[in-house]
Design an enzyme around this catalytic site. Structure first.
Site, PDB file in Angstrom:
ATOM      1  N   GLY A 142     190.960  -4.634 -31.373  1.00  0.00           N
ATOM      2  CA  GLY A 142     189.814  -4.896 -32.238  1.00  0.00           C
ATOM      3  C   GLY A 142     190.200  -5.223 -33.665  1.00  0.00           C
ATOM      4  N   THR A 185     186.822  -3.090 -22.825  1.00  0.00           N
ATOM      5  CA  THR A 185     185.572  -3.655 -23.356  1.00  0.00           C
ATOM      6  C   THR A 185     185.014  -4.577 -22.283  1.00  0.00           C
ATOM      7  OG1 THR A 185     186.453  -3.656 -25.613  1.00  0.00           O
ATOM      8  CG2 THR A 185     184.679  -5.205 -25.186  1.00  0.00           C
TER       9      THR A 185
END
Ligand code: GLY
Length: 401
Positions: free
Chosen positions: A294, A240
């Site tokens: 996440g 990310t």
């Protein structure tokens, strides 16, 4: 918000406590040095995850020239989104289990106190630009899936093929060697070679690794890319990019963008597009963002937790350490499970003081490459994050040594 000597002392103490279990004196010294550097915050400043490093100069010059803080952050994250060789975001991001790239992103604009987000968007290379359009051109905050894609096309974003030759081949490698149904079945004349009886788990893994290497060669994955490809198959990455930018007037914004967990179920959305988890910015306090697991970060609303901690007076380091401890608490401190969780927070306070904190020092699959936060406040650098636990996170799912 002033940053006092007392804040600094607390920060240094927390830093050394969090590293207290580490045997290597050098690590403690590095960490203290990093925290000393945060004593006096500078503005303007941009912080990002390490993969933003190459794009900081352009964004910093833009910010210094009077550019908007969100636009500066978007300049940074657009770089990896456009890069087909970055497998964690945008073009070239690793796809879901059906071979389709689904991207997530969100942004918060401090000065106007607005936000935008997209989840599971397909065929659009720059979700970070789309979230700005959601923010500016709709009364909504969060668009997902097909609706997000159609909105982006209506706004003039071109539909593009996001699967590169490499990411398609790695997906095929995963599909054929590591998922349930593809690959030759029982009718294959060689099936006994693939599933020999009476082998130990370790032997079975060696056979599997051998087969992965063979299939990687058959698929035409370049020899120098095969080790990376096999690692990405066995240990699905969640790469990310996050970036926060602060100007000299105290305006602050942030954004986070990702292709999410590789080989995920279609429709799976991680923390990156969730306002308050993958990113949160408050003009009165600061901005924070996350990379890593996440699902774990969503459960502690990491970025929002950090901002609220700072609002109550914690330093960036304390605020981030507290968010990590909430993840630890969710597993009752069980390191046998926590070792499979990777989490890093990038934190920027309104006065320019910053911190990068992570649960572990780095990944076991990349020893010698600790987690880093990239910074530009007139000088560009990457600093090792302060890790709560000593050692490296292990990739999930576990494999024999
Ligand atoms: N942190 C990115 C993801 O879990 O999707």
């Amino acid at each position: 918000m002033a940053f006092s000597r007392r804040d600094f002392l607390t920060t240094a103490v927390v830093g050394s406590l969090s590293l207290g279990l580490e045997s290597q004196e050098q690590k403690q010294q590095d960490s203290r040095k990093a925290q000393t550097r945060t004593l006096a915050g500078k503005r303007p400043i941009i912080v990002s995850s390490a993969n933003g490093y190459n794009y900081l100069d352009d964004a910093y010059n833009f910010l210094r020239g009077g550019g908007d803080t969100l636009d500066a952050a978007l300049r940074v994250v657009k770089g990896p989104e456009d890069d087909p060789n970055d497998h964690s975001v945008g073009l070239g991001g690793l796809p879901n289990e059906e071979g389709v790239v689904e991207l997530d992103a969100c942004c918060m604009h401090g000065p106007s106190r607005r936000a935008g987000a997209v989840g599971g968007i397909r065929n659009i290379k720059n979700p970070s630009q789309v979230v700005k359009a959601v923010m500016e051109h709709t009364g909504h905050v969060f668009l997902v899936g097909d609706g997000a894609e159609r909105f982006a096309v209506a706004q003039g974003f071109p539909r593009e093929t996001l699967l590169t030759d490499y990411s398609r081949k790695v997906w095929l490698l995963w599909k054929e060697t590591h998922s349930d149904w593809w690959g030759p079945g029982l009718a294959d004349p060689n099936w006994k070679k693939r599933f020999p009886a009476g082998k130990s788990q370790k032997d079975e893994w060696q056979i599997r690794m051998k087969r992965m290497k063979e299939v990687a060669a058959q698929l035409g994955i370049a020899p120098e890319q095969r080790a990376t490809a096999i690692r990405e198959v066995i240990f699905p990455p969640t790469g990310t990019i996050h970036c926060s930018a602060l100007n000299d007037r105290g305006d602050i914004s942030g954004c986070t963008t990702t292709s999410g967990l590789a080989w995920k179920l279609p429709g799976r959305v991680g923390d990156s597009p969730i306002i308050g988890a993958g990113c949160y910015a408050d003009q009165d306090v600061g901005s924070a963002g996350a990379t890593g697991s996440g699902e774990e970060n969503i459960k502690v609303a990491g970025a929002h937790t950090i901002i609220e901690n700072m609002r109550k007076g914690m330093s960036p380091l304390e605020a981030g350490t507290d968010a990590l401890k909430r993840i630890v608490r969710n597993y009752n401190g069980d390191r046998d499970r926590l070792k499979f969780i990777d989490m890093t927070y990038y934190i920027l306070r309104k006065d320019g003081v910053y911190a990068g904190v992570s649960l572990w020092e780095g990944y076991a699959s990349e020893p010698g490459k600790p987690h880093r936060i990239a910074i530009h406040d007139g000088s560009k650098r990457a600093e090792k994050t302060v890790n709560l636990f000593p050692g490296l996170s292990q990739e999930w799912p576990p494999t024999p040594a």
